[in-house]
Design a protein around this motif. Structure first.
Motif, PDB file in Angstrom:
ATOM      1  N   VAL A 180      -8.890   5.018   6.587  1.00 38.35           N
ATOM      2  CA  VAL A 180      -9.417   5.231   5.238  1.00 38.35           C
ATOM      3  C   VAL A 180      -9.987   3.913   4.709  1.00 38.35           C
ATOM      4  O   VAL A 180      -9.634   2.830   5.183  1.00 38.35           O
ATOM      5  N   PRO A 181     -10.874   3.962   3.703  1.00 39.15           N
ATOM      6  CA  PRO A 181     -11.396   2.734   3.095  1.00 39.15           C
ATOM      7  C   PRO A 181     -10.262   1.917   2.471  1.00 39.15           C
ATOM      8  O   PRO A 181      -9.377   2.462   1.813  1.00 39.15           O
ATOM      9  N   TRP A 191      -5.439   1.790   8.260  1.00 38.92           N
ATOM     10  CA  TRP A 191      -4.785   3.003   8.735  1.00 38.92           C
ATOM     11  C   TRP A 191      -3.676   3.373   7.753  1.00 38.92           C
ATOM     12  O   TRP A 191      -2.838   2.543   7.414  1.00 38.92           O
ATOM     13  N   ALA A 192      -3.667   4.634   7.304  1.00 39.66           N
ATOM     14  CA  ALA A 192      -2.732   5.030   6.252  1.00 39.66           C
ATOM     15  C   ALA A 192      -2.276   6.473   6.442  1.00 39.66           C
ATOM     16  O   ALA A 192      -2.962   7.295   7.057  1.00 39.66           O
ATOM     17  N   TYR A 193      -1.087   6.744   5.887  1.00 40.04           N
ATOM     18  CA  TYR A 193      -0.570   8.118   5.829  1.00 40.04           C
ATOM     19  C   TYR A 193      -0.487   8.493   4.350  1.00 40.04           C
ATOM     20  O   TYR A 193       0.154   7.795   3.554  1.00 40.04           O
ATOM     21  N   LYS A 194      -1.102   9.627   3.966  1.00 42.45           N
ATOM     22  CA  LYS A 194      -1.242   9.953   2.546  1.00 42.45           C
ATOM     23  C   LYS A 194      -0.499  11.218   2.117  1.00 42.45           C
ATOM     24  O   LYS A 194      -0.496  11.537   0.925  1.00 42.45           O
ATOM     25  N   ARG A 195       0.142  11.929   3.055  1.00 41.91           N
ATOM     26  CA  ARG A 195       0.767  13.212   2.700  1.00 41.91           C
ATOM     27  C   ARG A 195       2.221  12.997   2.270  1.00 41.91           C
ATOM     28  O   ARG A 195       3.154  13.136   3.062  1.00 41.91           O
ATOM     29  N   LYS A 196       2.382  12.659   1.031  1.00 44.58           N
ATOM     30  CA  LYS A 196       3.696  12.357   0.464  1.00 44.58           C
ATOM     31  C   LYS A 196       4.654  13.545   0.573  1.00 44.58           C
ATOM     32  O   LYS A 196       5.838  13.371   0.887  1.00 44.58           O
ATOM     33  N   THR A 274       1.125   2.210   4.782  1.00 47.23           N
ATOM     34  CA  THR A 274       0.241   1.400   5.622  1.00 47.23           C
ATOM     35  C   THR A 274       1.032   0.294   6.310  1.00 47.23           C
ATOM     36  O   THR A 274       2.205   0.055   6.007  1.00 47.23           O
ATOM     37  N   TYR A 275       0.359  -0.405   7.199  1.00 46.43           N
ATOM     38  CA  TYR A 275       0.983  -1.549   7.864  1.00 46.43           C
ATOM     39  C   TYR A 275       1.276  -2.673   6.867  1.00 46.43           C
ATOM     40  O   TYR A 275       2.144  -3.509   7.120  1.00 46.43           O
ATOM     41  N   ASP A 276       0.554  -2.704   5.755  1.00 40.49           N
ATOM     42  CA  ASP A 276       0.742  -3.775   4.779  1.00 40.49           C
ATOM     43  C   ASP A 276       1.943  -3.555   3.861  1.00 40.49           C
ATOM     44  O   ASP A 276       2.566  -4.515   3.403  1.00 40.49           O
ATOM     45  N   ASN A 277       2.273  -2.284   3.556  1.00 44.75           N
ATOM     46  CA  ASN A 277       3.345  -2.055   2.581  1.00 44.75           C
ATOM     47  C   ASN A 277       4.623  -1.476   3.171  1.00 44.75           C
ATOM     48  O   ASN A 277       5.584  -1.218   2.440  1.00 44.75           O
ATOM     49  N   ALA A 278       4.665  -1.259   4.486  1.00 45.88           N
ATOM     50  CA  ALA A 278       5.857  -0.677   5.113  1.00 45.88           C
ATOM     51  C   ALA A 278       6.681  -1.747   5.822  1.00 45.88           C
ATOM     52  O   ALA A 278       6.140  -2.723   6.350  1.00 45.88           O
ATOM     53  N   LYS A 279       7.990  -1.561   5.828  1.00 51.37           N
ATOM     54  CA  LYS A 279       8.898  -2.407   6.603  1.00 51.37           C
ATOM     55  C   LYS A 279       9.193  -1.650   7.896  1.00 51.37           C
ATOM     56  O   LYS A 279       9.835  -0.589   7.873  1.00 51.37           O
ATOM     57  N   TYR A 280       8.724  -2.164   9.006  1.00 51.77           N
ATOM     58  CA  TYR A 280       8.779  -1.389  10.243  1.00 51.77           C
ATOM     59  C   TYR A 280       9.089  -2.265  11.451  1.00 51.77           C
ATOM     60  O   TYR A 280       9.021  -3.491  11.397  1.00 51.77           O
ATOM     61  N   LEU A 281       9.405  -1.589  12.557  1.00 49.04           N
ATOM     62  CA  LEU A 281       9.580  -2.229  13.850  1.00 49.04           C
ATOM     63  C   LEU A 281       8.454  -1.796  14.775  1.00 49.04           C
ATOM     64  O   LEU A 281       8.010  -0.649  14.728  1.00 49.04           O
TER      65      LEU A 281
END
Length: 354
Positions: A180-181, A191-196, A274-281
């Motif tokens: 997404v933009p 890259w994002a997931y939008k379906r809350k 997104t990769y910017d706002n998630a805490k992930y492994l």
């Protein structure tokens, strides 16, 4: 028609258009399939939007895996791309030879089911179960797809890992990210997931209770055995023998982040993971945590889930989920009475994959 032996040195030669046309017409008269083959080889290939190409790649991978399991050889034209002038068809009509449609299993998660860390050797035991072993040939990890089964409906997961060495189950729900933009000052895309609503629905199915281990063997680095795996929409385009690249996020952290404003990074504060706002492994860290017993169930919960796998009864799955919602007492048995009670509740350990 016998053409005889080819010359010792034979080189391709461009024919005059009229001669080439006459030759093709003559060969087509001998075998009508020749003209169809030439059109497929030299015709303009059809192009698809990136999202459709991703789905085609995943479907192709699933069919190839199904053919491998069935030990059959796919025809050479099973994945021939349709010509550009062909009208819109269904995915299977454009991608698969019609005779092999039945080999596509809806429940397969082929991109991750047969891959783990690139080191363990995987062996397919069934269409939805793979067993990974180490170099000493000791069973170490079972990967099972529960897609379209009661476990998925009651626990909200697609895939589970059973680490036999640590007797631990880890559950994973897959989500696909879309491009997404970006609203960052630098612009571009992300890259994002939008379906809350989808995440909220599955989080409600995943138990939130935490174990309180009393023995070192039952200690885990994370309080939940439930995880989400967010995968880029183009992840299937590059396969390297390992699990797909993506974000592995524990369900407990995701619950907290959903309640806060962590994911309000879209237009007008819209929902985006997104990769910017998630805490992930990443995949390497996640596979190491599984194989070394840092994540997953322990003690009574592992025993309860073995019974769920053996019986596959929805009511038993519901009972386990409700029990897991409660914070447990320390997992170590401190008295004979507790041991007898646990055995009566769960029965002896049953290993469904042996």
């Amino acid at each position: 028609m016998k053409l005889g032996d080819a010359p010792a040195k034979f080189h391709a030669r461009k024919l005059d258009p009229a001669i080439a046309g006459a030759l093709i017409k003559h060969l087509s008269g001998l075998d009508p399939y020749i003209s169809i083959w030439l059109e497929r080889v030299f015709g303009t290939p059809r192009t698809f939007p990136p999202q459709v190409e991703q789905s085609r790649a995943e479907a192709r991978d699933a069919v190839q895996l199904a053919a491998q399991l069935a030990e059959i050889e796919l025809p050479s034209d099973a994945f021939v791309s349709p010509r550009a002038e062909t009208e819109d068809e269904t995915l299977l009509q454009t991608l698969l030879n019609m005779g092999y449609e039945l080999d596509l299993e809806e429940e397969l998660l082929p991109l991750d089911l047969q891959r783990f860390d690139g080191k363990l050797v995987g062996k397919q035991r069934a269409a939805s179960v793979a067993v990974f072993t180490d170099k000493w040939d000791q069973k170490k990890l079972v990967v099972m797809s529960v897609n379209k089964k009661p476990i998925e409906l009651e626990l909200g997961v697609d895939l589970l890992y059973w680490d036999k060495i640590h007797d631990s189950f880890t559950f994973v729900q897959y989500k696909r990210l879309e491009k997404v933009p970006s609203h960052r000052p630098s612009g571009g895309s992300e890259w994002a997931y939008k379906r809350k609503e989808e995440i909220e629905k599955q989080l409600k199915l995943m138990p939130a209770g935490k174990d309180s281990p009393a023995m070192a063997a039952d200690w885990r680095a994370f309080g939940t055995p439930f995880w989400f795996k967010f995968v880029r929409g183009d992840a299937g385009s590059v396969l390297d023998g390992k699990t797909l690249k993506g974000m592995h996020i524990p369900a407990d952290w995701l619950r907290l982040a959903m309640k806060e404003e962590t994911f309000k990074s879209g237009p007008k504060g819209g929902f985006r993971v997104t990769y910017d706002n998630a805490k992930y492994l990443g995949r390497t860290a996640f596979t190491q945590l599984i194989s070394r017993g840092f994540v997953g169930t322990a003690g009574a919960r592992s025993k309860a889930f073995k019974r769920v796998l053996h019986s596959k009864k929805r009511e038993l799955i519901v009972a386990v989920r409700m029990d897991w919602q409660k914070d447990e007492e320390p997992l170590g048995m401190t008295s004979a009475k507790e041991a007898v009670g646990a055995r009566a509740a769960f029965g002896p350990p049953e290993l469904p994959f042996e």
